[in-house]
Design an enzyme around this catalytic site. Structure first.
Site, PDB file in Angstrom:
ATOM      1  N   ARG A 137      45.689  30.766  35.122  1.00  0.00           N
ATOM      2  CA  ARG A 137      45.778  32.233  35.241  1.00  0.00           C
ATOM      3  C   ARG A 137      44.590  32.846  34.521  1.00  0.00           C
ATOM      4  NH1 ARG A 137      50.279  34.416  32.168  1.00  0.00           N
ATOM      5  NH2 ARG A 137      48.636  35.134  30.807  1.00  0.00           N
ATOM      6  N   GLU A 156      40.795  36.313  29.087  1.00  0.00           N
ATOM      7  CA  GLU A 156      40.773  34.871  28.824  1.00  0.00           C
ATOM      8  C   GLU A 156      41.166  34.118  30.077  1.00  0.00           C
ATOM      9  OE1 GLU A 156      43.793  33.049  26.436  1.00  0.00           O
ATOM     10  OE2 GLU A 156      45.348  34.425  27.095  1.00  0.00           O
ATOM     11  N   ASN A 158      43.455  30.868  31.220  1.00  0.00           N
ATOM     12  CA  ASN A 158      44.518  29.984  30.719  1.00  0.00           C
ATOM     13  C   ASN A 158      44.632  28.735  31.572  1.00  0.00           C
ATOM     14  OD1 ASN A 158      45.903  31.924  28.678  1.00  0.00           O
ATOM     15  ND2 ASN A 158      45.713  33.143  30.534  1.00  0.00           N
ATOM     16  N   SER A 163      52.417  31.468  32.342  1.00  0.00           N
ATOM     17  CA  SER A 163      53.780  31.920  32.608  1.00  0.00           C
ATOM     18  C   SER A 163      53.805  33.202  33.416  1.00  0.00           C
ATOM     19  CB  SER A 163      54.534  32.088  31.291  1.00  0.00           C
ATOM     20  OG  SER A 163      53.830  32.951  30.443  1.00  0.00           O
ATOM     21  N   LYS A 334      38.978  29.086  23.874  1.00  0.00           N
ATOM     22  CA  LYS A 334      38.233  30.348  23.855  1.00  0.00           C
ATOM     23  C   LYS A 334      36.761  30.101  23.532  1.00  0.00           C
ATOM     24  CE  LYS A 334      42.126  33.358  23.394  1.00  0.00           C
ATOM     25  NZ  LYS A 334      43.285  32.460  23.420  1.00  0.00           N
ATOM     26  N   LYS A 416      38.558  35.989  17.821  1.00  0.00           N
ATOM     27  CA  LYS A 416      39.624  35.112  18.315  1.00  0.00           C
ATOM     28  C   LYS A 416      39.449  33.690  17.790  1.00  0.00           C
ATOM     29  CE  LYS A 416      40.032  37.551  22.704  1.00  0.00           C
ATOM     30  NZ  LYS A 416      40.291  37.393  24.143  1.00  0.00           N
ATOM     31  N   GLU A 420      46.466  29.834  21.487  1.00  0.00           N
ATOM     32  CA  GLU A 420      47.088  30.477  22.633  1.00  0.00           C
ATOM     33  C   GLU A 420      48.421  31.044  22.194  1.00  0.00           C
ATOM     34  OE1 GLU A 420      45.395  30.528  25.462  1.00  0.00           O
ATOM     35  OE2 GLU A 420      43.883  29.265  24.542  1.00  0.00           O
ATOM     36  N   GLY A 421      48.940  31.960  23.005  1.00  0.00           N
ATOM     37  CA  GLY A 421      50.316  32.373  22.802  1.00  0.00           C
ATOM     38  C   GLY A 421      50.489  33.681  22.060  1.00  0.00           C
ATOM     39  N   ARG A 506      50.819  42.689  33.274  1.00  0.00           N
ATOM     40  CA  ARG A 506      51.589  42.948  32.058  1.00  0.00           C
ATOM     41  C   ARG A 506      51.082  44.258  31.475  1.00  0.00           C
ATOM     42  NH1 ARG A 506      50.056  37.838  28.871  1.00  0.00           N
ATOM     43  NH2 ARG A 506      48.200  38.320  30.089  1.00  0.00           N
TER      44      ARG A 506
HETATM   45  P1  ADP Z   1      46.193  34.775  23.703  1.00  0.00           P
HETATM   46  O1  ADP Z   1      45.735  33.397  23.973  1.00  0.00           O
HETATM   47  O2  ADP Z   1      46.862  34.922  22.388  1.00  0.00           O
HETATM   48  O3  ADP Z   1      46.962  35.350  24.860  1.00  0.00           O
HETATM   49  P2  ADP Z   1      44.132  36.718  24.420  1.00  0.00           P
HETATM   50  O4  ADP Z   1      42.689  36.421  24.422  1.00  0.00           O
HETATM   51  O5  ADP Z   1      44.772  36.855  25.750  1.00  0.00           O
HETATM   52  O6  ADP Z   1      44.849  35.625  23.519  1.00  0.00           O
HETATM   53  O7  ADP Z   1      44.357  38.047  23.583  1.00  0.00           O
HETATM   54  C1  ADP Z   1      45.656  38.621  23.428  1.00  0.00           C
HETATM   55  C2  ADP Z   1      45.646  40.082  23.844  1.00  0.00           C
HETATM   56  O8  ADP Z   1      44.680  40.808  23.098  1.00  0.00           O
HETATM   57  C3  ADP Z   1      45.266  40.320  25.299  1.00  0.00           C
HETATM   58  O9  ADP Z   1      46.382  40.207  26.147  1.00  0.00           O
HETATM   59  C4  ADP Z   1      44.698  41.738  25.258  1.00  0.00           C
HETATM   60  O10 ADP Z   1      45.746  42.699  25.300  1.00  0.00           O
HETATM   61  C5  ADP Z   1      44.048  41.797  23.892  1.00  0.00           C
HETATM   62  N1  ADP Z   1      42.622  41.466  24.013  1.00  0.00           N
HETATM   63  C6  ADP Z   1      42.050  40.253  23.941  1.00  0.00           C
HETATM   64  N2  ADP Z   1      40.720  40.305  24.112  1.00  0.00           N
HETATM   65  C7  ADP Z   1      40.411  41.615  24.302  1.00  0.00           C
HETATM   66  C8  ADP Z   1      39.187  42.340  24.523  1.00  0.00           C
HETATM   67  N3  ADP Z   1      38.012  41.717  24.581  1.00  0.00           N
HETATM   68  N4  ADP Z   1      39.269  43.681  24.667  1.00  0.00           N
HETATM   69  C9  ADP Z   1      40.454  44.326  24.592  1.00  0.00           C
HETATM   70  N5  ADP Z   1      41.632  43.701  24.388  1.00  0.00           N
HETATM   71  C10 ADP Z   1      41.627  42.360  24.237  1.00  0.00           C
HETATM   72 MG    MG Z   2      46.396  36.042  26.709  1.00  0.00          MG
END
Ligand code: ADP
Ligand code: MG
Length: 531
Positions: A137, A156, A158, A163, A334, A416, A420-421, A506
């Site tokens: 995803r 990101e 995945n 899910s 990441k 970051k 994950e998660g 979401r």
């Molecule tokens: P995880 O693996 O914990 O899901 P993500 O990279 O998806 O990590 O980050 C979690 C959440 O943080 C994302 O769903 C988004 O809402 C927010 N986020 C992550 N990166 C960005 C970004 N570059 N700009 C704005 N919001 C972000």
């Molecule tokens: Mg995410």
């Protein structure tokens, strides 16, 4: 160039109290009737073996407006992403360098290090299953900087335990039902059937798993779902089982790492993976596994004891096809996402004709289409050229260039780690003090990413089970699009068979930086395509 006349600030349309209540009753009743559900939380965190009740998943009442062209772009580039991540997973040299425990992230991140070392050990002996399978995803936010056209930017990619495929399809169906039942009280001219795109995740994801089963090629073998203890999101997983059984006659067995420690075994000569089951369930007392599908195993918490790692490596050693293999899980790091923004990287995986043949490469235009979805990223440990580790700074006891740059740009950044998660990132104001406290040797595991600026002032009505009145909350929101895909790849030809599958949305309230549905910050939503 994408542009839209849609006014995001006009969303959601205004409703009277009666309309809002009626819509909420329709929505929650539909959700409960159609398996748009969660197991209820329990005080102990455990779930009963025999489930007997459920609550509806958190949902929005309106679909989220999204420019049609940008949705099309997301679907279009999924093909390139499927191929890209498949090829990364097959590139051991690259993964060792970026994610390994000798040179890469695994050196400073214990979890990644453990996975990599286990994988390396098995590789040194020789892995018996040449094929790998991934359900992917790719997540995006709308990016709306001042005076620039709207675009989509990847949050990101995945590669493990993705899910909400099944529940998202049901939310799309829910919103279509609300349209049929109420026409949303004529509150917006955009709310019409042709703006609600189809979403067939269940068929698409199950088709992918069935391809893996077919490639394994042993009649009567089954697919193993490795699941978490106490999982509440089972109604997102079960529809895949039902689809596999009904449409493909494939049986599923669900077990946790804990259970598999006692039930899983390898045939010493063939490495066939077998899982023991009670004789009154299956007369032979065991089933052969074609494909291991992980809905667990993506975070350290999933490995409560060393025995759980041992189980993971036992499954990895087997000749079952893994979804994902450890290699593919590492590819989803990441850090890999950041490295892909460096010059020449996309060309290495998608444009190398000498390696992949004339038919195996993408055009420069296709590569640029994908690159457009990247935000700026860099490693905290890099030097000024942004490509090499800042060895001089480390030697002199100074902060690396990557750290200094992150301090300067803190307010427009998210940091970051390799996790994950949800719940692991560091945002804006929190960045400088976090950098103060981060031990220098851990910097290698972190990336800095520019913040995506989603359209402001857009809203929705969010409905959560368990609140006493069940009243929807009107909130300013940010919606994240996800595009699902799968890839089956490997073997001597290194060929990649792949498909783009469907999507999810979401929606989180704007005050929260993070957006995990399971962690309670956001709701499941669907799309309203606008021009
Ligand atoms: P995880 O693996 O914990 O899901 P993500 O990279 O998806 O990590 O980050 C979690 C959440 O943080 C994302 O769903 C988004 O809402 C927010 N986020 C992550 N990166 C960005 C970004 N570059 N700009 C704005 N919001 C972000
Ligand atoms: Mg995410």
């Amino acid at each position: 160039m994408a542009s839209t006349t849609f006014d995001f600030a006009s969303w959601p349309p205004a409703l009277s109290d009666t309309q809002l209540e009626t819509l909420t009753v329709y929505a929650t009743s539909y959700a409960l009737s159609h398996g748009l559900l969660y197991l209820p939380p329990t005080a102990s965190g455990r779930q009963p073996t025999v489930p007997s009740s459920a609550i509806h998943a958190p949902i929005s009442l309106f679909p989220a407006p999204f420019p049609r062209k940008l949705f099309d772009q997301g679907r279009r580039i999924q093909k390139a992403y499927n191929i890209l991540y498949a090829r990364i997973a097959m590139d051991e040299e690259f993964l060792d360098r970026i994610m390994g425990a000798e040179e890469g992230v695994g050196k400073v991140d214990d979890f990644i290090g453990q996975l990599w070392r286990g994988w390396k050990k098995l590789r040194d002996v020789g892995l018996v299953q040449p094929l790998q399978f991934g359900l992917f995803r790719s997540d995006y936010l709308l990016h709306a900087p001042a005076n620039e056209p709207l675009s989509i930017k990847q949050v990101e990619f995945n590669t493990i335990s993705v899910s909400f495929g099944c529940l998202s399809q049901k939310v799309a169906e829910l919103h279509r039902y609300l349209l049929s039942a109420t026409n949303y009280y004529e509150t917006s001219p955009f709310l019409k059937r042709e703006n609600f795109p189809a979403n067939d995740n269940i068929t698409g994801l199950a088709n992918g798993l069935a391809e893996a089963q077919k490639a394994y090629g042993v009649p009567g073998s089954q697919i193993l779902f490795v699941v978490q203890t106490g999982e509440r999101n089972v109604f997102d997983q079960r529809p895949l089982e039902y689809e596999l059984l009904e449409k493909h006659s494939i049986h599923i067995i669900r077990q946790t790492f804990d259970e598999l420690a006692h039930t899983a075994s390898l045939d010493p000569s063939t490495s066939v993976l077998r899982v023991a089951v009670p004789k009154d369930i299956h007369p032979s007392g065991q089933v052969e596994i074609s494909t291991v599908y992980y809905r667990a195993g993506y975070m350290p918490y999933d490995y409560a004891t060393p025995a759980d790692y041992a189980t993971r490596f036992l499954l990895e050693e087997s000749c079952a096809i893994k979804c994902p293999s450890i290699a593919l899980q590492l590819a989803g790091g990441k850090k890999v996402q950041e490295v892909l923004t460096q010059p020449g990287m996309l060309e290495r995986f998608l444009g190398d004709e000498a390696k992949y043949g004339k038919d195996g490469v993408l055009s420069q235009e296709e590569i640029e289409d994908l690159r457009k979805s990247f935000m700026g990223m860099w490693g905290l440990d890099v030097a000024e050229d942004m490509l090499t580790p800042d060895v001089d700074a480390v030697k002199a006891g100074r902060e690396e260039f990557g750290v200094r740059k992150a301090r300067e740009a803190a307010l427009s950044l998210v940091l970051k780690p390799q996790r994950e998660g949800g719940g692991n990132n560091v945002y804006k104001e929190a960045v400088p003090s976090f950098l103060d406290s981060l031990p220098p040797q851990e910097r290698q595991a972190w990336i800095a990413m520019e913040l995506i600026k989603s359209p402001e002032d857009t809203g929705n009505y969010l409905v959560r089970a368990g609140t006493e009145s069940q009243a929807p909350v009107k909130a300013e929101v940010i919606s994240e699009l996800g595009i699902f895909g799968w890839a089956l790849f490997g073997g001597s030809t290194k060929e990649v068979k792949e498909e783009e599958v469907g999507w999810l949305v979401r929606t989180k309230s704007k005050d929260s930086n993070e957006g995990g549905v399971a962690t309670g910050f956001s709701v499941l939503d669907s799309l309203l395509l606008v021009d």
